[in-house]
Scaffold this active site. Structure first.
Site, mmCIF file in Angstrom:
data_model
loop_
_atom_site.group_PDB
_atom_site.id
_atom_site.type_symbol
_atom_site.label_atom_id
_atom_site.label_comp_id
_atom_site.label_asym_id
_atom_site.label_seq_id
_atom_site.Cartn_x
_atom_site.Cartn_y
_atom_site.Cartn_z
ATOM 1 N N GLY A 1 38.697 0.901 -40.259
ATOM 2 C CA GLY A 1 39.057 0.240 -39.050
ATOM 3 C C GLY A 1 40.494 -0.297 -39.361
ATOM 4 O O GLY A 1 41.254 -0.208 -38.281
ATOM 5 N N THR A 2 40.545 -0.906 -40.295
ATOM 6 C CA THR A 2 41.958 -1.575 -40.435
ATOM 7 C C THR A 2 43.101 -0.852 -40.406
ATOM 8 O O THR A 2 44.037 -0.991 -39.715
ATOM 9 C CB THR A 2 41.964 -2.588 -41.838
ATOM 10 O OG1 THR A 2 40.870 -3.503 -41.872
ATOM 11 C CG2 THR A 2 43.069 -3.410 -41.848
ATOM 12 N N ASN B 1 32.921 -8.338 -32.525
ATOM 13 C CA ASN B 1 32.235 -8.143 -33.911
ATOM 14 C C ASN B 1 31.380 -9.644 -34.134
ATOM 15 O O ASN B 1 30.604 -9.348 -34.811
ATOM 16 C CB ASN B 1 33.397 -7.852 -35.178
ATOM 17 C CG ASN B 1 34.649 -8.835 -35.014
ATOM 18 O OD1 ASN B 1 35.221 -8.635 -34.206
ATOM 19 N ND2 ASN B 1 34.838 -9.585 -36.012
ATOM 20 N N GLN C 1 33.020 -2.016 -33.782
ATOM 21 C CA GLN C 1 31.640 -2.288 -33.684
ATOM 22 C C GLN C 1 30.686 -1.593 -32.438
ATOM 23 O O GLN C 1 29.627 -1.661 -32.605
ATOM 24 C CB GLN C 1 31.563 -4.022 -33.388
ATOM 25 C CG GLN C 1 32.116 -4.690 -34.352
ATOM 26 C CD GLN C 1 31.240 -4.738 -35.820
ATOM 27 O OE1 GLN C 1 30.210 -4.340 -35.631
ATOM 28 N NE2 GLN C 1 31.896 -5.251 -36.871
ATOM 29 N N SER D 1 35.143 2.855 -37.469
ATOM 30 C CA SER D 1 34.772 2.631 -38.866
ATOM 31 C C SER D 1 33.415 2.973 -39.308
ATOM 32 O O SER D 1 32.480 2.681 -38.603
ATOM 33 C CB SER D 1 35.031 1.120 -39.225
ATOM 34 O OG SER D 1 34.964 1.024 -40.478
ATOM 35 N N ALA D 2 33.229 3.980 -40.222
ATOM 36 C CA ALA D 2 32.026 4.513 -40.536
ATOM 37 C C ALA D 2 30.940 3.509 -41.108
ATOM 38 O O ALA D 2 29.748 3.553 -40.950
ATOM 39 C CB ALA D 2 32.170 5.692 -41.419
ATOM 40 N N HIS D 3 31.558 2.506 -41.804
ATOM 41 C CA HIS D 3 30.572 1.658 -42.587
ATOM 42 C C HIS D 3 29.782 0.607 -41.609
ATOM 43 O O HIS D 3 29.080 -0.068 -42.000
ATOM 44 C CB HIS D 3 31.114 0.915 -43.854
ATOM 45 C CG HIS D 3 32.170 -0.190 -43.419
ATOM 46 N ND1 HIS D 3 31.690 -1.487 -43.819
ATOM 47 C CD2 HIS D 3 33.377 -0.113 -43.119
ATOM 48 C CE1 HIS D 3 32.818 -2.198 -43.400
ATOM 49 N NE2 HIS D 3 33.797 -1.583 -42.845
ATOM 50 N N THR E 1 45.786 12.519 -49.683
ATOM 51 C CA THR E 1 44.791 13.485 -49.772
ATOM 52 C C THR E 1 43.501 12.667 -49.207
ATOM 53 O O THR E 1 43.385 11.565 -49.665
ATOM 54 C CB THR E 1 44.440 13.821 -51.349
ATOM 55 O OG1 THR E 1 45.652 14.175 -51.867
ATOM 56 C CG2 THR E 1 43.354 14.390 -51.340
ATOM 57 N N CYS F 1 35.161 -11.178 -42.898
ATOM 58 C CA CYS F 1 36.436 -11.445 -43.499
ATOM 59 C C CYS F 1 36.872 -12.829 -43.325
ATOM 60 O O CYS F 1 37.589 -13.374 -43.907
ATOM 61 C CB CYS F 1 37.347 -10.275 -42.860
ATOM 62 S SG CYS F 1 36.969 -9.780 -41.381
HETATM 63 N N1 PMP Z 1 37.766 -4.361 -35.900
HETATM 64 C C1 PMP Z 1 36.640 -4.695 -35.910
HETATM 65 C C2 PMP Z 1 36.208 -5.235 -34.749
HETATM 66 C C3 PMP Z 1 35.646 -4.937 -37.031
HETATM 67 O O1 PMP Z 1 34.700 -5.650 -36.995
HETATM 68 C C4 PMP Z 1 36.314 -4.725 -38.174
HETATM 69 C C5 PMP Z 1 35.407 -4.904 -39.457
HETATM 70 N N2 PMP Z 1 35.171 -6.309 -39.665
HETATM 71 C C6 PMP Z 1 37.524 -3.849 -38.448
HETATM 72 C C7 PMP Z 1 38.303 -3.745 -37.027
HETATM 73 C C8 PMP Z 1 38.045 -3.452 -39.670
HETATM 74 O O2 PMP Z 1 37.383 -2.341 -40.095
HETATM 75 P P1 PMP Z 1 37.276 -1.983 -41.721
HETATM 76 O O3 PMP Z 1 36.324 -2.895 -42.461
HETATM 77 O O4 PMP Z 1 36.855 -0.609 -41.624
HETATM 78 O O5 PMP Z 1 38.751 -1.974 -42.405
#
Ligand code: PMP
Length: 376
Positions: free
Chosen positions: A69-70, A148, A176, A196-198, A234, A322
């Protein structure tokens, strides 16, 4: 350990692990190589891209795989800003994730104008305020789908309609939202969508930016020209294969999963409010994700409560993963009008694909015991 911190990261599902392991064991080549092992890798990559696109009901040329996501947020914001020669305005909200707010601070230093819309006591922006903030030089609106920390959903249909009418591209950080509620990207009218997959039972370090093909976006990673020249490097093949398996699974089960989570969330919130009637659920009057409950409690420090529950075998968080560990309250409750002390008492419980009624019931009792102990 009972794990109720799926918004921080949701453990990988069995089919995701199986697809990742199979890829690691089977694929030797680089998807850009022309030989057999390379073509096998390309095949795995294409299959995963098709699975994600099918789930989102869009053409697969709109999926651009990233490291999460970042990175997707960085590519959307810096990529669009660079294509606009770092001039003009970007409109955002006060409760975005730091991976949106911090790049925007940088863009402001580079001369762009940034308008940050406030949110109401429920954590929502006012669509009228967005409408009024739009100027002829507005290049982008970046407003998230679901927060989030609180799970509160923004008025997505209204935001999409306003952006289309202006017209201005809309970047939506849906990190989210995706995987917790059914999804139709085109119905939203969004031009850039972060995934974001995780956060939904996929692998960490794997995500995507959904891009409207006609949109000008300057690549931020330069090199071998992968991902149609928009993101070199890659590809993280095993992660992407896991993401594909996740998408295939969610295409079939999303409706059922979100119904199950809604019932569990109701059970959790009723249980907590019954045992601790002074708990206040953030955004209780707004539409929220079916898995997220953020609440504040009198005379409680959120971080201490999280540690007490950890010792008792329960994993939750005091806001975003975070920003936990910092003593400053999160910007989200503050933007919703809470005072710093109340904001510091906030904890977030986030359910996921493996949460059961038994786990929720055990948590409600442990939560009550832990709060009572800290207060005494
Ligand atoms: N955007 C939101 C709303 C999130 O909750 C998060 C993860 N905390 C991110 C972006 C960042 O995603 P990633 O951990 O995959 O970098």
């Amino acid at each position: 350990m009972i794990y109720l911190d799926h918004n921080a990261s949701s453990p990988p599902r069995p089919e995701v692990i199986a697809a990742m392991l199979a890829t690691l064991q089977r694929i030797e080549g680089n998807p850009s190589s022309v030989h057999g092992p390379g073509r096998a890798a390309r095949h795995t990559l294409d299959d995963a891209r098709r699975a994600v696109a099918k789930w989102m009901q869009i053409h697969d040329n709109r999926i651009l795989f990233t490291s999460g996501g970042t990175e997707a947020n960085h590519l959307a914001l810096f990529g669009l800003a660079e294509a606009c020669h770092f001039s003009g305005r970007i409109i955002t909200s006060a409760i975005e994730h730091p991976s949106v707010l911090k790049p925007l601070e940088k863009l402001q230093q580079r001369g762009m104008h940034v308008t940050q819309l406030p949110v109401d006591g429920q954590g929502r922006i006012d669509p009228e305020a967005l409408h009024s903030a739009l100027t002829p030089d507005t290049r982008l609106v970046s407003i998230m789908a679901a927060n989030n920390e609180t799970g509160v959903l923004q008025p997505l249909a209204e935001i999409g309609a306003i952006c289309r009418a202006h017209p201005v591209p809309w970047h939506c950080d849906a990190t989210q939202w995706v995987g917790k509620l059914p999804l139709a990207v085109d119905a939203l009218g969004v031009d850039l969508l972060t995934l974001s997959a995780h956060k939904m039972g996929g692998p960490k370090g794997c995500g995507a930016l959904v891009v409207t093909p006609a949109l000008s976006l300057a690549p931020q990673l330069l090199g071998g020209g992968q991902e149609r020249g928009r993101r070199s490097g890659t590809e993280n093949l095993s992660g992407i294969a896991g993401f594909g398996a996740l998408a295939a699974r969610l295409s079939a089960t999303m409706d059922l999963e979100s119904q199950t989570m809604t019932a569990l969330q109701q059970r959790l919130e009723e249980g907590i409010l019954k045992t601790l009637p002074d708990a206040v659920i953030l955004g209780a009057g707004a539409a929220r994700l079916p898995n997220t409950t953020a609440l504040t409690l009198r005379r409680i420090d959120g971080e201490t409560l999280v540690m007490t529950l950890d010792l008792a075998g329960f994993a939750i968080s005091s806001g975003a993963a975070c920003s936990s560990g910092k003593n400053t309250p999160s910007h989200v409750p503050l933007a919703m009008g809470l005072d710093p002390e109340t904001s510091r008492s906030m904890v977030r419980i986030s359910l996921g694909w493996d949460t059961t009624e038994t786990a929720v019931d055990a948590f409600i009792s442990a939560f009550k015991r832990s709060v009572d102990r800290l207060r005494n």
